[in-house]
Design a protein around this motif. Structure first.
Motif, PDB file in Angstrom:
ATOM      1  N   HIS A 284     -98.514   6.804  -1.737  1.00 15.09           N
ATOM      2  CA  HIS A 284     -98.727   7.948  -0.851  1.00 15.09           C
ATOM      3  C   HIS A 284     -99.391   7.438   0.421  1.00 15.09           C
ATOM      4  N   ARG A 286    -101.411   8.613   2.429  1.00 17.04           N
ATOM      5  CA  ARG A 286    -102.828   8.893   2.602  1.00 17.04           C
ATOM      6  C   ARG A 286    -103.685   7.874   1.858  1.00 17.04           C
ATOM      7  N   SER A 295     -98.897  10.793   8.161  1.00 16.42           N
ATOM      8  CA  SER A 295     -99.475  10.809   6.814  1.00 16.42           C
ATOM      9  C   SER A 295    -100.446  11.961   6.641  1.00 16.42           C
ATOM     10  N   GLY A 296    -100.298  12.702   5.540  1.00 18.25           N
ATOM     11  CA  GLY A 296    -101.229  13.772   5.211  1.00 18.25           C
ATOM     12  C   GLY A 296    -101.054  15.044   6.005  1.00 18.25           C
ATOM     13  N   TYR A 299     -95.323  18.257   5.582  1.00 17.24           N
ATOM     14  CA  TYR A 299     -94.974  18.904   4.306  1.00 17.24           C
ATOM     15  C   TYR A 299     -93.485  19.232   4.277  1.00 17.24           C
ATOM     16  N   CYS A 300     -92.980  19.363   3.069  1.00 20.41           N
ATOM     17  CA  CYS A 300     -91.577  19.734   2.887  1.00 20.41           C
ATOM     18  C   CYS A 300     -91.428  21.230   3.137  1.00 20.41           C
ATOM     19  N   ARG A 306     -96.161  17.662  -0.207  1.00 18.43           N
ATOM     20  CA  ARG A 306     -96.396  16.680   0.860  1.00 18.43           C
ATOM     21  C   ARG A 306     -95.231  15.697   0.935  1.00 18.43           C
ATOM     22  N   TYR A 320     -89.674   9.510   5.447  1.00 18.87           N
ATOM     23  CA  TYR A 320     -90.571  10.467   4.799  1.00 18.87           C
ATOM     24  C   TYR A 320     -89.742  11.201   3.755  1.00 18.87           C
ATOM     25  N   CYS A 322     -89.723  13.983   0.393  1.00 16.01           N
ATOM     26  CA  CYS A 322     -90.429  15.057  -0.300  1.00 16.01           C
ATOM     27  C   CYS A 322     -91.036  14.518  -1.593  1.00 16.01           C
ATOM     28  N   ARG A 481    -101.088  21.224  10.390  1.00 11.41           N
ATOM     29  CA  ARG A 481    -100.035  21.068   9.386  1.00 11.41           C
ATOM     30  C   ARG A 481     -98.676  21.024  10.085  1.00 11.41           C
ATOM     31  N   GLU A 483     -94.327  21.126   9.041  1.00 16.65           N
ATOM     32  CA  GLU A 483     -93.294  21.300   8.015  1.00 16.65           C
ATOM     33  C   GLU A 483     -91.957  20.864   8.584  1.00 16.65           C
TER      34      GLU A 483
END
Length: 503
Positions: A284, A286, A295-296, A299-300, A306, A320, A322, A481, A483
């Motif tokens: 991961h 992170r 990183s971090g 999101y999917c 993440r 990247y 999912c 965040r 997506e």
């Protein structure tokens, strides 16, 4: 307003105008000019702003969190004195704000408005950027000492002890085997070499009552960090990870045989080969010092998991992926991998256009300044109106005093009325003081457009040419965040900006 003063200098030599004495002098003068009552002073000497583990800083935070906080404002010379890390600054300012305490920089005043928050964030991010550069100068000296076999880390590996040695006029540190704990290290490696897992090793140590390095129970991560640490074969490595992780082009310092080994090098190397063969191919981002800038944060958009970094074709391609899809396949989530290069270029360019856009930021600054001018004008009008009411109250008091002095009315008859008027006088004086402070503060807090745009250019350069780690830390300052869904990325900013989509 009751205020506390906070002053700090780091262990690196500071300019004269940043000395503790100079900071406190300026802070006290500012407090006096604005009618503040200084009730506490907190001073951290030789303490870095890149950590909040400072004695006086922590005492200040603890006292501010009391139910009856002793102060409502915290005066600092500049935001960099409070914290160099943008993350630390946001965390502790938010904590103080919840307890009714405002953090005020006397040299970088900003308004608590959307534009003001943006300006404050830019100032702090630049402070952090320059702090990183300063830290590199310090690191170079530590690299030189490490290359000669000296131990420069603040933590002592379990199984060793520190000894001081003289090198010219300086004292240095070397490692020696600690006979009291080295046997535990030998046991852990022997069990790991025999095939026992790290979790089971920790269970056995706890069952036998063996104290861990921190005096608590052993855990899987503690055992794993030990069996993978080359220090136990006598190898000193500096600059490979953590605080002193270096930019590309600067190889870590590695000194074989820097001190006596607890584990034979051939046994250590054989164990690493076996552990590596069993390790998962994906980490991961992170948890690893990776080049994945998002990183971090990413999101999917399909399942909300993440996105994790994954390399293909022997590291030639990076994606990247999912997290759900990576664990359970397409039956868990059908989201497709996203090219690291394409999505990072799109996101960074969008940040440059939205957050670090000079015309937009300039308009925000003007709007903020106009609002503060209006507030200052309103406060001045309040002062004028209140002063008229105060003059009327004082005239009434004068008439009552005259009536008492001439004997027309007895003191006992007028005492309640006098008390009421005196109370009104005190309230009006307090109201005038608050309005005057607001008027003066609004004028002083006008955002300096030229200064902010200078910061802006520095940050654009950082985002365009900084290392992956620097870019990642910058994004965490302004983005909450992201997506990804197909070819669209939705960005939710930490600043008061609407969600943003980019293709």
């Amino acid at each position: 307003m009751k205020v506390a003063l906070y002053a700090r200098v780091s262990s690196v030599a500071q300019d004269t105008d940043l000395s503790i004495g100079a900071q406190l002098s300026a802070l006290r003068r500012h407090a006096g000019e604005h009618g503040h009552d200084v009730v506490a002073e907190y001073i951290d000497e030789a303490e870095s702003g890149r950590t909040t583990n400072r004695p006086e800083f922590q005492r200040m935070i603890a006292e501010a969190r009391n139910k009856s906080a002793p102060f409502q404002g915290l005066l600092i010379w500049k935001f960099s004195r409070f914290a160099r890390s943008r993350e630390d600054s946001i965390l502790y300012k938010s904590l103080l704000r919840k307890h009714g305490v405002r953090v005020l920089s006397i040299n970088e005043p900003v308004e608590e408005s959307p534009a003001g928050m943006l300006v404050e964030g830019i100032i702090e991010s630049v402070d952090e950027f320059y702090s990183m550069n300063l830290a590199q100068d310090v690191t170079r000296g530590m690299r030189e000492a490490a290359s000669r076999g000296y131990w420069v880390s603040s933590q002592t590996p379990y199984g060793y002890r520190r000894v001081r040695v003289q090198e010219g006029s300086k004292e240095r540190t070397r490692l020696e085997v600690d006979t009291a704990t080295s046997g535990v290290v030998e046991r852990i490696f022997a069990e790991s070499i025999s095939g026992i897992g790290t979790k089971e090793i920790a269970v056995r140590l706890n069952k036998d009552g063996v104290p861990s390095p921190a005096g608590k129970r052993w855990g899987r991560s503690r055992v794993h960090s030990m069996v993978t640490n080359p220090v136990y074969k006598g190898t000193l490595i500096f600059g490979a990870r953590g605080r002193f992780h270096l930019n590309a082009g600067m190889e870590p310092v590695r000194v074989e045989g820097a001190f006596l080994a607890i584990i034979a090098p051939q046994n250590f190397d054989a164990l690493q080969a076996r552990l590596k063969s069993r390790a998962p191919a994906v980490q991961h981002p992170r948890r690893a010092a990776s080049a994945y800038v998002l990183s971090g944060l990413l999101y999917c958009g399909d399942c909300g998991a993440r996105m994790v970094g994954k390399a293909a074709k022997s590291g030639r391609y990076h994606y990247y992926v999912c997290g759900t899809s990576d664990r359970a396949g397409s039956s868990g989530c059908a989201a497709k991998p996203v090219s690291r290069r394409k999505i990072e270029v799109a996101v960074l360019q969008r940040i440059l256009n939205v957050v670090l856009n000079e015309p937009n930021l300039g308009r925000l600054i003007e709007l903020t300044n106009e609002e503060m001018r209006r507030e200052a004008g309103s406060a001045r009008a309040t002062v004028a109106a209140t002063e008229e009411r105060l003059a009327d109250v004082r005239k009434r008091l004068d008439r009552l005093y005259e009536a008492i002095e001439t004997g027309h009315v007895g003191l006992e008859d007028l005492a309640p009325r006098v008390r009421a008027l005196r109370e009104s006088e005190r309230e009006l004086l307090a109201g005038i003081a608050v309005a005057q402070e607001k008027a003066g503060g609004s004028r002083a807090a006008l955002v300096n457009r030229k200064q902010v745009l200078t910061y802006l250019r520095d940050l654009r350069a950082l985002l365009s040419a900084g290392t992956p780690g620097q870019r990642r830390e910058f994004l965490r300052s302004f983005v909450k965040r992201m997506e990804t869904a197909g070819k669209t990325v939705t960005i939710e900013y930490a600043l008061p900006l609407p969600p943003d989509k980019t293709g």
